[in-house]
Design a protein around this motif. Structure first.
Motif, PDB file in Angstrom:
ATOM      1  N   THR A  83      39.395  39.344  56.819  1.00 49.54           N
ATOM      2  CA  THR A  83      38.464  40.282  57.453  1.00 49.54           C
ATOM      3  C   THR A  83      37.641  39.624  58.558  1.00 49.54           C
ATOM      4  N   GLN A  84      37.625  38.275  58.580  1.00 47.58           N
ATOM      5  CA  GLN A  84      36.937  37.579  59.669  1.00 47.58           C
ATOM      6  C   GLN A  84      37.441  36.148  59.766  1.00 47.58           C
ATOM      7  N   TYR A  85      37.237  35.573  60.934  1.00 44.79           N
ATOM      8  CA  TYR A  85      37.575  34.168  61.147  1.00 44.79           C
ATOM      9  C   TYR A  85      36.335  33.491  61.706  1.00 44.79           C
ATOM     10  N   ARG A  86      35.721  32.645  60.870  1.00 44.13           N
ATOM     11  CA  ARG A  86      34.574  31.852  61.317  1.00 44.13           C
ATOM     12  C   ARG A  86      35.152  30.557  61.876  1.00 44.13           C
ATOM     13  N   LEU A  87      35.078  30.396  63.195  1.00 44.19           N
ATOM     14  CA  LEU A  87      35.720  29.265  63.861  1.00 44.19           C
ATOM     15  C   LEU A  87      35.185  27.936  63.327  1.00 44.19           C
ATOM     16  N   PRO A  88      36.022  26.893  63.333  1.00 40.07           N
ATOM     17  CA  PRO A  88      35.540  25.581  62.911  1.00 40.07           C
ATOM     18  C   PRO A  88      34.354  25.127  63.759  1.00 40.07           C
ATOM     19  N   ALA A  89      33.525  24.271  63.194  1.00 41.74           N
ATOM     20  CA  ALA A  89      32.333  23.768  63.893  1.00 41.74           C
ATOM     21  C   ALA A  89      32.737  23.141  65.222  1.00 41.74           C
ATOM     22  N   GLY A  90      32.001  23.480  66.272  1.00 43.54           N
ATOM     23  CA  GLY A  90      32.250  22.907  67.589  1.00 43.54           C
ATOM     24  C   GLY A  90      33.239  23.683  68.433  1.00 43.54           C
ATOM     25  N   PHE A  91      33.857  24.728  67.871  1.00 47.60           N
ATOM     26  CA  PHE A  91      34.843  25.520  68.604  1.00 47.60           C
ATOM     27  C   PHE A  91      34.239  26.831  69.090  1.00 47.60           C
ATOM     28  N   THR A  92      34.757  27.319  70.219  1.00 47.30           N
ATOM     29  CA  THR A  92      34.330  28.599  70.761  1.00 47.30           C
ATOM     30  C   THR A  92      35.557  29.449  71.062  1.00 47.30           C
ATOM     31  N   ALA A  93      35.386  30.767  70.962  1.00 46.38           N
ATOM     32  CA  ALA A  93      36.486  31.685  71.261  1.00 46.38           C
ATOM     33  C   ALA A  93      36.626  31.824  72.768  1.00 46.38           C
ATOM     34  N   ASP A  94      37.857  31.677  73.272  1.00 47.76           N
ATOM     35  CA  ASP A  94      38.132  31.866  74.692  1.00 47.76           C
ATOM     36  C   ASP A  94      38.534  33.312  74.967  1.00 47.76           C
ATOM     37  N   THR A  95      39.580  33.783  74.283  1.00 46.89           N
ATOM     38  CA  THR A  95      39.989  35.192  74.405  1.00 46.89           C
ATOM     39  C   THR A  95      40.437  35.687  73.032  1.00 46.89           C
ATOM     40  N   VAL A  96      40.122  36.947  72.756  1.00 41.66           N
ATOM     41  CA  VAL A  96      40.560  37.605  71.533  1.00 41.66           C
ATOM     42  C   VAL A  96      41.118  38.962  71.920  1.00 41.66           C
ATOM     43  N   THR A  97      42.378  39.217  71.544  1.00 41.36           N
ATOM     44  CA  THR A  97      42.957  40.537  71.778  1.00 41.36           C
ATOM     45  C   THR A  97      43.428  41.118  70.455  1.00 41.36           C
ATOM     46  N   VAL A  98      43.257  42.440  70.326  1.00 41.21           N
ATOM     47  CA  VAL A  98      43.764  43.191  69.180  1.00 41.21           C
ATOM     48  C   VAL A  98      44.647  44.285  69.747  1.00 41.21           C
ATOM     49  N   ASN A  99      45.921  44.253  69.399  1.00 42.64           N
ATOM     50  CA  ASN A  99      46.906  45.188  69.959  1.00 42.64           C
ATOM     51  C   ASN A  99      46.857  45.166  71.481  1.00 42.64           C
ATOM     52  N   ALA A 100      46.797  43.940  72.034  1.00 46.07           N
ATOM     53  CA  ALA A 100      46.810  43.673  73.479  1.00 46.07           C
ATOM     54  C   ALA A 100      45.549  44.149  74.205  1.00 46.07           C
ATOM     55  N   GLN A 101      44.525  44.567  73.472  1.00 45.42           N
ATOM     56  CA  GLN A 101      43.252  44.980  74.069  1.00 45.42           C
ATOM     57  C   GLN A 101      42.218  43.881  73.826  1.00 45.42           C
ATOM     58  N   THR A 102      41.562  43.430  74.888  1.00 43.99           N
ATOM     59  CA  THR A 102      40.564  42.373  74.759  1.00 43.99           C
ATOM     60  C   THR A 102      39.336  42.894  74.019  1.00 43.99           C
ATOM     61  N   VAL A 103      38.856  42.092  73.057  1.00 44.03           N
ATOM     62  CA  VAL A 103      37.637  42.442  72.317  1.00 44.03           C
ATOM     63  C   VAL A 103      36.655  41.285  72.417  1.00 44.03           C
ATOM     64  N   ARG A 104      35.395  41.600  72.247  1.00 39.28           N
ATOM     65  CA  ARG A 104      34.362  40.561  72.297  1.00 39.28           C
ATOM     66  C   ARG A 104      34.277  39.870  70.949  1.00 39.28           C
ATOM     67  N   ALA A 105      34.006  38.587  70.990  1.00 32.98           N
ATOM     68  CA  ALA A 105      33.831  37.816  69.753  1.00 32.98           C
ATOM     69  C   ALA A 105      32.379  37.355  69.684  1.00 32.98           C
ATOM     70  N   ALA A 106      31.761  37.599  68.531  1.00 36.21           N
ATOM     71  CA  ALA A 106      30.397  37.099  68.329  1.00 36.21           C
ATOM     72  C   ALA A 106      30.452  35.576  68.293  1.00 36.21           C
ATOM     73  N   ALA A 107      29.301  34.951  68.401  1.00 41.61           N
ATOM     74  CA  ALA A 107      29.240  33.482  68.465  1.00 41.61           C
ATOM     75  C   ALA A 107      29.915  32.849  67.260  1.00 41.61           C
ATOM     76  N   GLY A 108      31.112  32.345  67.466  1.00 40.90           N
ATOM     77  CA  GLY A 108      31.800  31.604  66.431  1.00 40.90           C
ATOM     78  C   GLY A 108      32.432  32.417  65.323  1.00 40.90           C
ATOM     79  N   VAL A 109      32.301  33.751  65.357  1.00 42.59           N
ATOM     80  CA  VAL A 109      32.856  34.590  64.300  1.00 42.59           C
ATOM     81  C   VAL A 109      33.699  35.699  64.927  1.00 42.59           C
ATOM     82  N   ILE A 110      34.936  35.823  64.459  1.00 37.24           N
ATOM     83  CA  ILE A 110      35.825  36.851  64.974  1.00 37.24           C
ATOM     84  C   ILE A 110      36.009  37.903  63.888  1.00 37.24           C
ATOM     85  N   ASP A 111      35.600  39.127  64.203  1.00 38.02           N
ATOM     86  CA  ASP A 111      35.722  40.244  63.271  1.00 38.02           C
ATOM     87  C   ASP A 111      37.194  40.657  63.200  1.00 38.02           C
TER      88      ASP A 111
END
Length: 198
Positions: A83-111
């Motif tokens: 249900t979520q991906y909390r990125l490892p310490a020190g990492f940031t999300a560059d791009t996140v797409t769901v069904n080829a649509q770009t979505v915003r990622a909160a700081a370090g956590v991908i819904d």
């Protein structure tokens, strides 16, 4: 090219950062004689090679003595129910797409509550290393109609032939696993476990 973590008075290396979600193999480099335990999905594993961990699941690596530090990682296949991906310490999300649509990622956590095909690219600015996670999120559990069952009871045979394609089924009768039959006819208590690829 290992991520090194101080554990007690020594150091353990990982091929990927602790906390990672990946579809790749994870390798642990442990000092000779170090006591460790590896749990997958809450169950302790025996005989697993720490240098080559490939089976899907959520892992916790713990160490002997008074050491309370743990290393964690999750291996997913083509499908997952995360249900979520909390990125490892020190990492940031560059791009996140769901069904080829770009979505915003909160700081370090991908819904990951929305179902669909995810493509997550993330990186560590300090090391310059980047990774990609591609997987399909499926939160819809498989079901059987069980039309003959009312409030957990059936007065006659129970049809379980409406099994969807690709679903693994385990049937237990009075606590004993039995071979799959399209119709359950013996009296007793049944437990049916359905598992899809996620």
């Amino acid at each position: 090219r290992l991520y090194c973590y101080p554990i007690g008075t020594t150091e353990v290396g990982m091929s990927l950062p602790s906390g990672v979600v990946t579809s790749s193999k994870v390798s642990l480099s442990l000092p000779d004689g170090m006591t460790y335990r590896i749990h997958r999905n809450g169950e302790e594993l025996s005989g697993v090679n720490p240098a080559s961990i490939t089976d899907a699941g959520s892992y916790v690596v713990s160490f002997g003595g008074d050491v309370t530090d743990t290393l964690t990682f999750t291996i997913v296949g083509d499908y997952t129910n995360l249900t979520q991906y909390r990125l490892p310490a020190g990492f940031t999300a560059d791009t996140v797409t769901v069904n080829a649509q770009t979505v915003r990622a909160a700081a370090g956590v991908i819904d990951m509550t929305e179902e669909g095909k995810y493509n997550i690219k993330y990186s560590c600015p300090r090391t310059g290393l980047s990774y990609t996670l591609q997987t399909t999120v499926d939160h819809t559990a498989p079901v059987l109609k069980l039309e003959a069952v009312q409030d957990g009871y059936a007065k006659g045979p129970v049809d379980i032939s409406d099994l969807e394609s690709g679903i693994a089924v385990s049937v237990f009768h009075n606590g004993e696993q039995m071979t799959y039959e399209k119709e359950l006819t013996k009296s007793g208590a049944y437990k049916i476990i359905l598992q899809d690829k996620a």
